[in-house]
Design a protein around this motif. Structure first.
Motif, PDB file in Angstrom:
ATOM      1  N   TRP A  63       0.451  -1.266   0.401  1.00 48.71           N
ATOM      2  CA  TRP A  63       0.271  -0.102   0.247  1.00 48.71           C
ATOM      3  C   TRP A  63       0.755   1.614  -0.279  1.00 48.71           C
ATOM      4  O   TRP A  63       1.429   1.308   0.609  1.00 48.71           O
ATOM      5  N   CYS A  64       0.999   1.855  -0.912  1.00 48.72           N
ATOM      6  CA  CYS A  64       1.729   3.737  -0.926  1.00 48.72           C
ATOM      7  C   CYS A  64       0.553   4.164  -1.235  1.00 48.72           C
ATOM      8  O   CYS A  64      -0.227   4.634  -2.187  1.00 48.72           O
ATOM      9  N   CYS A  65       0.985   5.422  -0.461  1.00 48.43           N
ATOM     10  CA  CYS A  65       0.132   7.020  -0.398  1.00 48.43           C
ATOM     11  C   CYS A  65       0.435   7.397  -1.207  1.00 48.43           C
ATOM     12  O   CYS A  65       1.442   8.261  -0.977  1.00 48.43           O
ATOM     13  N   LYS A  73      11.474   9.024  -4.492  1.00 49.88           N
ATOM     14  CA  LYS A  73      12.331   7.908  -2.959  1.00 49.88           C
ATOM     15  C   LYS A  73      11.437   7.561  -2.494  1.00 49.88           C
ATOM     16  O   LYS A  73      11.592   6.352  -1.790  1.00 49.88           O
ATOM     17  N   ASP A  74       9.978   8.368  -1.523  1.00 54.06           N
ATOM     18  CA  ASP A  74       9.435   7.980  -0.589  1.00 54.06           C
ATOM     19  C   ASP A  74       8.473   6.814  -1.112  1.00 54.06           C
ATOM     20  O   ASP A  74       8.108   6.267  -0.505  1.00 54.06           O
ATOM     21  N   LEU A  75       8.301   6.751  -1.882  1.00 54.00           N
ATOM     22  CA  LEU A  75       6.908   5.459  -3.139  1.00 54.00           C
ATOM     23  C   LEU A  75       7.567   4.596  -2.513  1.00 54.00           C
ATOM     24  O   LEU A  75       7.176   3.812  -2.317  1.00 54.00           O
ATOM     25  N   LEU A  76       8.985   4.319  -2.914  1.00 53.14           N
ATOM     26  CA  LEU A  76       9.872   2.905  -3.274  1.00 53.14           C
ATOM     27  C   LEU A  76       9.581   2.639  -1.761  1.00 53.14           C
ATOM     28  O   LEU A  76       9.961   1.778  -1.800  1.00 53.14           O
ATOM     29  N   LEU A  77      10.213   3.877  -0.895  1.00 57.73           N
ATOM     30  CA  LEU A  77      10.635   3.385   0.357  1.00 57.73           C
ATOM     31  C   LEU A  77       9.251   2.835   0.760  1.00 57.73           C
ATOM     32  O   LEU A  77       8.965   1.546   1.483  1.00 57.73           O
ATOM     33  N   ASN A 108       6.909 -12.547  -9.045  1.00 58.10           N
ATOM     34  CA  ASN A 108       5.601 -12.834  -7.726  1.00 58.10           C
ATOM     35  C   ASN A 108       4.168 -12.718  -8.109  1.00 58.10           C
ATOM     36  O   ASN A 108       4.602 -11.102  -9.037  1.00 58.10           O
ATOM     37  N   LYS A 109       3.341 -12.714  -7.944  1.00 55.90           N
ATOM     38  CA  LYS A 109       1.550 -12.438  -8.481  1.00 55.90           C
ATOM     39  C   LYS A 109       1.707 -10.994  -7.227  1.00 55.90           C
ATOM     40  O   LYS A 109       1.474 -11.741  -5.438  1.00 55.90           O
ATOM     41  N   TYR A 110       1.653  -9.742  -7.735  1.00 55.42           N
ATOM     42  CA  TYR A 110       1.360  -8.433  -6.734  1.00 55.42           C
ATOM     43  C   TYR A 110       0.513  -7.594  -6.883  1.00 55.42           C
ATOM     44  O   TYR A 110      -0.533  -7.413  -8.202  1.00 55.42           O
ATOM     45  N   LEU A 111       0.195  -7.532  -6.091  1.00 59.72           N
ATOM     46  CA  LEU A 111      -0.929  -6.438  -5.751  1.00 59.72           C
ATOM     47  C   LEU A 111      -0.106  -4.963  -4.989  1.00 59.72           C
ATOM     48  O   LEU A 111       0.264  -4.993  -4.036  1.00 59.72           O
ATOM     49  N   ILE A 112      -0.558  -4.068  -5.727  1.00 59.56           N
ATOM     50  CA  ILE A 112       0.009  -3.188  -5.468  1.00 59.56           C
ATOM     51  C   ILE A 112      -1.202  -1.637  -5.438  1.00 59.56           C
ATOM     52  O   ILE A 112      -2.040  -1.379  -6.026  1.00 59.56           O
ATOM     53  N   VAL A 113      -1.170  -0.571  -4.127  1.00 57.91           N
ATOM     54  CA  VAL A 113      -2.444  -0.491  -4.029  1.00 57.91           C
ATOM     55  C   VAL A 113      -1.990   1.477  -3.757  1.00 57.91           C
ATOM     56  O   VAL A 113      -0.632   1.448  -3.422  1.00 57.91           O
ATOM     57  N   LEU A 141      -5.515   1.813  -8.804  1.00 53.26           N
ATOM     58  CA  LEU A 141      -4.815   3.144  -7.830  1.00 53.26           C
ATOM     59  C   LEU A 141      -6.492   3.679  -7.404  1.00 53.26           C
ATOM     60  O   LEU A 141      -7.441   3.449  -7.795  1.00 53.26           O
ATOM     61  N   THR A 142      -6.436   4.909  -5.820  1.00 49.60           N
ATOM     62  CA  THR A 142      -7.073   5.838  -6.338  1.00 49.60           C
ATOM     63  C   THR A 142      -7.221   6.960  -7.142  1.00 49.60           C
ATOM     64  O   THR A 142      -6.104   7.354  -6.559  1.00 49.60           O
TER      65      THR A 142
END
Length: 183
Positions: A63-65, A73-77, A108-113, A141-142
């Motif tokens: 999950w990433c805001c 860089k902050d998003l990757l972290l 890997n089967k991944y889900l990134i929000v 994404l929202t």
């Protein structure tokens, strides 16, 4: 604060998003939950993210805001911290973080929000770190922007019974805080 929040689950909306995540194409797919501010996009995404069908389907979830202002860089972290909480990544540079994320997600089967995306620039900044190994990985994404990208899912407004339920929950919270019952 989430302490004072009243929430109403929209099961039909949850089921529709879960179906898009699990039954979609084998290629990496981007699904966007779009609608006006305060409609419940993040709430819906969070419920879907935690749903047992979703947690058991994807090997990796993160999950990433994003928000209106962001730093790549902050998003990757943020994403890497969701994937591997034991490792400290803060000393790595942006290029190494992007490469590390790509390697973590590979095969890997991944889900990134990606929550609260304001424009495609943020997604494009991360896109190279999201490999497509045709195994059904997804980006959810929202956004308030209906033309952001991906397969849009326009979140519907609450229907009258749902609105009434939400109002009653909010009033119950107000009563607990000591406001006059006639409110």
């Amino acid at each position: 604060s989430t302490v004072d929040k009243a929430e109403v689950a929209l099961q039909d909306e949850e089921d529709a998003i879960i179906d898009k995540l699990i039954k979609g194409p084998k290629q990496l797919d981007i699904i966007s939950i779009v609608g006006m501010a305060g409609l419940g996009k993040t709430f819906l995404a969070r419920r879907v993210y935690r749903d047992p069908k979703v947690t058991s389907y994807f090997h990796i979830r993160a999950w990433c805001c994003i928000s209106q202002t962001y730093c790549k860089k902050d998003l990757l972290l943020q994403i890497l911290a969701c994937i591997n909480q034991k490792t400290q990544f803060s000393e790595m540079n942006q290029a190494d973080l992007a490469d590390k994320l790509r390697k973590c997600l590979s095969q890997n089967k991944y889900l990134i929000v990606l929550d609260d995306v304001w424009d495609t620039e943020a997604l494009n900044a991360l896109r190279l770190s999201f490999p497509d190994h045709t195994i059904g990985s997804r980006i959810l994404l929202t956004s308030r922007d209906h033309g952001i990208c991906g397969t849009p899912h326009r979140l519907r407004p609450l229907e009258e019974p749902e609105s009434w339920d939400l109002l009653q929950k909010k009033l119950a919270i107000i009563r607990k805080k000591g406001y006059a019952p006639e409110l």
